[in-house]
Design a protein around this motif. Structure first.
Motif, PDB file in Angstrom:
ATOM      1  N   ARG A 167       0.840  -1.187   0.000  1.00  0.00           N
ATOM      2  CA  ARG A 167       0.000   0.000   0.000  1.00  0.00           C
ATOM      3  C   ARG A 167       0.872   1.233   0.000  1.00  0.00           C
ATOM      4  O   ARG A 167       1.667   1.449   0.891  1.00  0.00           O
ATOM      5  CB  ARG A 167      -0.909  -0.001   1.235  1.00  0.00           C
ATOM      6  CG  ARG A 167      -1.835  -1.210   1.272  1.00  0.00           C
ATOM      7  CD  ARG A 167      -2.614  -1.252   2.574  1.00  0.00           C
ATOM      8  NE  ARG A 167      -3.451  -2.433   2.625  1.00  0.00           N
ATOM      9  CZ  ARG A 167      -4.159  -2.781   3.670  1.00  0.00           C
ATOM     10  NH1 ARG A 167      -4.135  -2.044   4.756  1.00  0.00           N
ATOM     11  NH2 ARG A 167      -4.905  -3.865   3.660  1.00  0.00           N
ATOM     12  N   GLY A 168       0.678   2.070  -1.029  1.00  0.00           N
ATOM     13  CA  GLY A 168       1.365   3.345  -1.046  1.00  0.00           C
ATOM     14  C   GLY A 168       2.845   3.253  -1.339  1.00  0.00           C
ATOM     15  O   GLY A 168       3.572   4.196  -1.069  1.00  0.00           O
ATOM     16  N   THR A 169       3.338   2.155  -1.899  1.00  0.00           N
ATOM     17  CA  THR A 169       4.751   2.039  -2.226  1.00  0.00           C
ATOM     18  C   THR A 169       4.930   2.093  -3.730  1.00  0.00           C
ATOM     19  O   THR A 169       4.084   1.628  -4.494  1.00  0.00           O
ATOM     20  CB  THR A 169       5.338   0.721  -1.700  1.00  0.00           C
ATOM     21  OG1 THR A 169       4.583  -0.378  -2.251  1.00  0.00           O
ATOM     22  CG2 THR A 169       5.272   0.667  -0.190  1.00  0.00           C
ATOM     23  N   LEU A 170       6.037   2.668  -4.151  1.00  0.00           N
ATOM     24  CA  LEU A 170       6.328   2.795  -5.571  1.00  0.00           C
ATOM     25  C   LEU A 170       7.102   1.584  -6.062  1.00  0.00           C
ATOM     26  O   LEU A 170       7.969   1.061  -5.368  1.00  0.00           O
ATOM     27  CB  LEU A 170       7.158   4.070  -5.813  1.00  0.00           C
ATOM     28  CG  LEU A 170       6.480   5.393  -5.441  1.00  0.00           C
ATOM     29  CD1 LEU A 170       7.459   6.544  -5.639  1.00  0.00           C
ATOM     30  CD2 LEU A 170       5.228   5.613  -6.257  1.00  0.00           C
ATOM     31  N   GLU A 171       6.787   1.152  -7.281  1.00  0.00           N
ATOM     32  CA  GLU A 171       7.535   0.044  -7.864  1.00  0.00           C
ATOM     33  C   GLU A 171       8.920   0.535  -8.263  1.00  0.00           C
ATOM     34  O   GLU A 171       9.081   1.636  -8.792  1.00  0.00           O
ATOM     35  CB  GLU A 171       6.809  -0.494  -9.098  1.00  0.00           C
ATOM     36  CG  GLU A 171       5.504  -1.205  -8.783  1.00  0.00           C
ATOM     37  CD  GLU A 171       4.846  -1.772 -10.035  1.00  0.00           C
ATOM     38  OE1 GLU A 171       5.257  -1.372 -11.152  1.00  0.00           O
ATOM     39  OE2 GLU A 171       3.944  -2.612  -9.898  1.00  0.00           O
ATOM     40  N   PRO A 172       9.958  -0.279  -8.032  1.00  0.00           N
ATOM     41  CA  PRO A 172      11.305   0.131  -8.422  1.00  0.00           C
ATOM     42  C   PRO A 172      11.439   0.195  -9.936  1.00  0.00           C
ATOM     43  O   PRO A 172      10.811  -0.585 -10.661  1.00  0.00           O
ATOM     44  CB  PRO A 172      12.194  -0.972  -7.832  1.00  0.00           C
ATOM     45  CG  PRO A 172      11.292  -2.153  -7.656  1.00  0.00           C
ATOM     46  CD  PRO A 172       9.937  -1.593  -7.377  1.00  0.00           C
ATOM     47  N   MET A 176      19.279   3.632 -11.261  1.00  0.00           N
ATOM     48  CA  MET A 176      19.963   3.474  -9.980  1.00  0.00           C
ATOM     49  C   MET A 176      19.493   4.561  -9.018  1.00  0.00           C
ATOM     50  O   MET A 176      19.504   5.740  -9.348  1.00  0.00           O
ATOM     51  CB  MET A 176      21.481   3.579 -10.165  1.00  0.00           C
ATOM     52  CG  MET A 176      22.100   2.450 -10.981  1.00  0.00           C
ATOM     53  SD  MET A 176      21.904   0.813 -10.225  1.00  0.00           S
ATOM     54  CE  MET A 176      22.738   1.030  -8.655  1.00  0.00           C
ATOM     55  N   THR A 177      19.062   4.145  -7.838  1.00  0.00           N
ATOM     56  CA  THR A 177      18.611   5.109  -6.836  1.00  0.00           C
ATOM     57  C   THR A 177      19.708   5.416  -5.823  1.00  0.00           C
ATOM     58  O   THR A 177      19.607   6.380  -5.069  1.00  0.00           O
ATOM     59  CB  THR A 177      17.383   4.568  -6.082  1.00  0.00           C
ATOM     60  OG1 THR A 177      17.680   3.266  -5.571  1.00  0.00           O
ATOM     61  CG2 THR A 177      16.187   4.467  -7.023  1.00  0.00           C
ATOM     62  N   ALA A 243      11.106  -4.515 -16.623  1.00  0.00           N
ATOM     63  CA  ALA A 243       9.700  -4.480 -16.201  1.00  0.00           C
ATOM     64  C   ALA A 243       9.589  -4.993 -14.772  1.00  0.00           C
ATOM     65  O   ALA A 243      10.175  -6.020 -14.433  1.00  0.00           O
ATOM     66  CB  ALA A 243       8.828  -5.331 -17.127  1.00  0.00           C
ATOM     67  N   CYS A 244       8.860  -4.256 -13.932  1.00  0.00           N
ATOM     68  CA  CYS A 244       8.588  -4.709 -12.570  1.00  0.00           C
ATOM     69  C   CYS A 244       7.296  -5.526 -12.608  1.00  0.00           C
ATOM     70  O   CYS A 244       6.229  -4.998 -12.903  1.00  0.00           O
ATOM     71  CB  CYS A 244       8.440  -3.522 -11.624  1.00  0.00           C
ATOM     72  SG  CYS A 244       8.148  -4.015  -9.919  1.00  0.00           S
ATOM     73  N   VAL A 245       7.397  -6.818 -12.326  1.00  0.00           N
ATOM     74  CA  VAL A 245       6.239  -7.702 -12.404  1.00  0.00           C
ATOM     75  C   VAL A 245       5.391  -7.560 -11.149  1.00  0.00           C
ATOM     76  O   VAL A 245       4.181  -7.411 -11.197  1.00  0.00           O
ATOM     77  CB  VAL A 245       6.674  -9.169 -12.605  1.00  0.00           C
ATOM     78  CG1 VAL A 245       5.452 -10.068 -12.734  1.00  0.00           C
ATOM     79  CG2 VAL A 245       7.584  -9.292 -13.822  1.00  0.00           C
ATOM     80  N   SER A 246       6.029  -7.632  -9.992  1.00  0.00           N
ATOM     81  CA  SER A 246       5.374  -7.502  -8.694  1.00  0.00           C
ATOM     82  C   SER A 246       4.401  -8.654  -8.463  1.00  0.00           C
ATOM     83  O   SER A 246       4.317  -9.596  -9.248  1.00  0.00           O
ATOM     84  CB  SER A 246       4.671  -6.150  -8.579  1.00  0.00           C
ATOM     85  OG  SER A 246       4.297  -5.901  -7.251  1.00  0.00           O
ATOM     86  N   ASP A 294      11.080  -8.789  -9.409  1.00  0.00           N
ATOM     87  CA  ASP A 294      10.094  -9.108  -8.374  1.00  0.00           C
ATOM     88  C   ASP A 294       8.991 -10.031  -8.895  1.00  0.00           C
ATOM     89  O   ASP A 294       7.805  -9.698  -8.870  1.00  0.00           O
ATOM     90  CB  ASP A 294       9.486  -7.812  -7.823  1.00  0.00           C
ATOM     91  CG  ASP A 294       8.787  -8.033  -6.479  1.00  0.00           C
ATOM     92  OD1 ASP A 294       9.141  -9.003  -5.792  1.00  0.00           O
ATOM     93  OD2 ASP A 294       7.902  -7.226  -6.144  1.00  0.00           O
ATOM     94  N   LEU A 295       9.375 -11.209  -9.333  1.00  0.00           N
ATOM     95  CA  LEU A 295       8.435 -12.194  -9.867  1.00  0.00           C
ATOM     96  C   LEU A 295       7.996 -13.135  -8.749  1.00  0.00           C
ATOM     97  O   LEU A 295       8.816 -13.692  -8.031  1.00  0.00           O
ATOM     98  CB  LEU A 295       9.104 -12.982 -11.004  1.00  0.00           C
ATOM     99  CG  LEU A 295       8.229 -13.959 -11.785  1.00  0.00           C
ATOM    100  CD1 LEU A 295       7.077 -13.234 -12.453  1.00  0.00           C
ATOM    101  CD2 LEU A 295       9.053 -14.697 -12.839  1.00  0.00           C
TER     102      LEU A 295
END
Length: 556
Positions: A167-172, A176-177, A243-246, A294-295
């Motif tokens: 909830r309320g989190t951004l996908e990476p 580079m952060t 692609a961030c799958v999540s 994040d699969l």
């Protein structure tokens, strides 16, 4: 935290209420079937509002009343489980006394009893109280719970799966952060050797899959970013995409994300067939690198559908996957027996991550007065870079030693979720467990600190507590327990000991997660004695342990 384990507990009650043995037992008793059916319908109504109850725990006006309701519901659910166990035991006793008339059913029911208890006589399992009075008491408590549910105005959630998502989190993203990454040089080089190997071009599968595996917060995405932006990778591959799958496995969304990075064509269409045809056309005959971050999905059919357009790539093309689940790794990998398991950072590397985020430097040279507290804080991170980054970020604007001491003494779980990536990251792993594994994991909170344990030891504890579901006709309870254990191991809740091959450990933060979820359900008496406390045994405890100083689970 009551809602976290109420959902799996209620789901297991549904399974018990639907069991053939229980239904047969209920048919022989006038009115019992109707009572059990009413319990089932009541539980269905309660389960539908759990998500709303979870949200209202944080409402100042309702929080106390809702928490009390959840606590009472939890106690009732455990008592229902107890009486259903009594029904099952009574049914089993009657079957065992039935002679050879129903030998097959008797043999099946015997498997409900752990091997260590086979020698017990039916009289040893005799009920001590009247089942009739218990049934009436539980029915009355159900009525009260439903009445209070109405007064609290708890509503059914429009989206039952909402509580299982971040909830309320951004996908990476692929960017580079962090300006500096510490302790991953060897990991990067090890994967680059495979990624850039020309020998793979002669392999049967033109497109290889390299899974990066590890627990939440260990740095899988960061390592994938290092690979994605490496200069050698830039020149080796013609195309790259990220692609961030999540946890929401959406093939259309992922296909769109990859397509947007490899082509300038419009891809606003939601038709999967058209999207995949376009992607296949753009990848055909080209050597590409695609990172699927994040699969979670273990389904092989879903994977083959997602993978289909990538098969058009030239030899040497590679898909890099990051996942917490070894079963995902086994489902997706193409190179036999290859996946890369990421381990925790060394103490020095973890310290550098912490100081970089707390002080903007790789050491304490400019703030020697903070070094002692800082090093102790890093020890609590146990090599998990996400923990070091989070705690360092909390202290970024604080240079007073007393403030650092306060963070050292506080619990990581006390950090508000909006300021911490640790809680959501680890809690997400728990949410993805099936109900029976959630209970087994929660029970692990009673294990001693820093203990190493054997698989069979934990299985026997689960069996003794009735946490292993009745096995199928051709399965022994010990074998089913082994499946539970291996599943938790594959999901990174357990780790193999670095010193003893056949022993396992739990990362400290994973152990903290179990204790946080368990609350006062599990009680370790040795902690109280070791700390000089002599508090009373909590009334709501369901599982307790006292191993003492002389007992070592790792040596038994």
């Amino acid at each position: 935290m009551a809602e976290l384990f109420l959902s799996p507990l209620i789901q297991l009650l549904f399974d018990q209420l639907a069991s053939g043995e229980l239904l047969n037992f209920a048919r022989r008793h006038v009115g019992l079937g109707e009572k059990l059916n009413k319990w089932k319908h009541t539980l269905e109504g309660i389960q539908a509002v759990l998500d709303d109850a979870d949200g209202k725990q944080h409402d100042e006006k309702q929080s106390r009343a809702v928490k009390l309701w959840l606590d009472d519901l939890r106690d009732l659910a455990y008592d229902v489980e107890d009486i259903l166990d009594e029904f099952a035991t009574e049914a089993l006793q009657r079957k065992l006394k039935g002679g050879d008339d129903d030998q097959a059913s008797t043999s099946k029911l015997r498997k409900l009893i752990p091997t260590c208890c086979i020698g017990l006589t039916p009289s040893a399992l005799k009920l001590n109280v009247s089942l009739v009075s218990k049934i009436e008491e539980i029915s009355a408590r159900f009525d009260e719970i439903v009445e209070r549910k109405g007064r609290l105005k708890l509503e059914e959630a429009a989206d039952r799966g909402r509580s299982n998502r971040r909830r309320g989190t951004l996908e990476p993203t692929s960017l580079m952060t962090d300006a500096y990454v510490f302790g991953r040089e060897k990991d990067k080089e090890a994967i680059l050797q495979v990624l850039l190997s020309e020998k793979r071009s002669d392999a049967r599968d033109k497109v290889s899959v390299i899974p990066i595996l590890g627990m939440g917060g260990i740095g899988k995405t960061t390592l994938a970013k290092l690979l994605f932006h490496d200069e050698k990778v830039q020149s080796f591959f013609e195309l790259k995409a990220w692609a961030c799958v999540s946890e929401d496995f959406n093939v259309v969304r992922v296909t769109k994300a990859v397509l947007k990075m490899v082509t300038t064509e419009s891809c606003d269409d939601d038709d999967l067939n058209l999207l995949q045809v376009k992607l296949e056309k753009n990848l055909k005959g080209k050597k590409f690198l695609v990172v699927l971050d994040d699969l979670w999905n273990e389904n092989y059919d879903d994977w083959t559908i997602l993978r289909a357009p990538f098969l058009a790539g030239a030899p040497g093309s590679t898909i890099v996957i990051t996942t917490r689940n070894e079963r995902v790794s086994l489902t997706t990998r193409s190179i036999p027996e290859y996946h890369y398991r990421l381990e925790v950072l060394s103490k020095d590397a973890c310290l550098s991550v912490f100081t970089q985020h707390a002080l903007g430097a790789s050491n304490f040279n400019a703030h020697p007065d903070l070094q002692e507290s800082g090093e102790k804080i890093v020890e609590r991170c146990k090599g998990l870079p996400l923990a070091a980054k989070t705690l360092g970020g909390l202290l970024r604007t604080k240079k007073d030693r007393n403030e650092w001491e306060n963070v050292l003494k506080s619990k990581i779980w006390d950090i508000p979720e909006e300021r911490s990536g640790i809680v959501p990251a680890l809690m997400l792993s728990y949410h993805h467990l099936p109900p029976h594994l959630k209970r087994c994991f929660m029970y692990c909170s009673i294990l001693p600190e820093d203990c190493e344990f054997k698989e069979q030891q934990l299985i026997l504890l689960w069996m003794a507590e009735g946490l292993i579901q009745p096995p199928k006709e051709d399965t022994q309870m010990e074998d089913l327990g082994s499946e539970y254990f291996q599943d938790l191991l594959s999901r990174s809740f357990f780790q193999q000991s670095s010193t003893k091959k056949l022993r396992f450990v739990m990362h400290d933060l994973i152990k903290d997660l179990a204790q946080r979820i368990a609350g006062d359900i599990c009680f370790r008496m040795e902690d109280e004695i070791r700390g000089g406390n002599r508090r009373r045994f909590p009334k709501k405890v369901r599982h307790s342990s006292y191993l003492g100083d002389a007992y070592d689970i790792a040596k038994s």
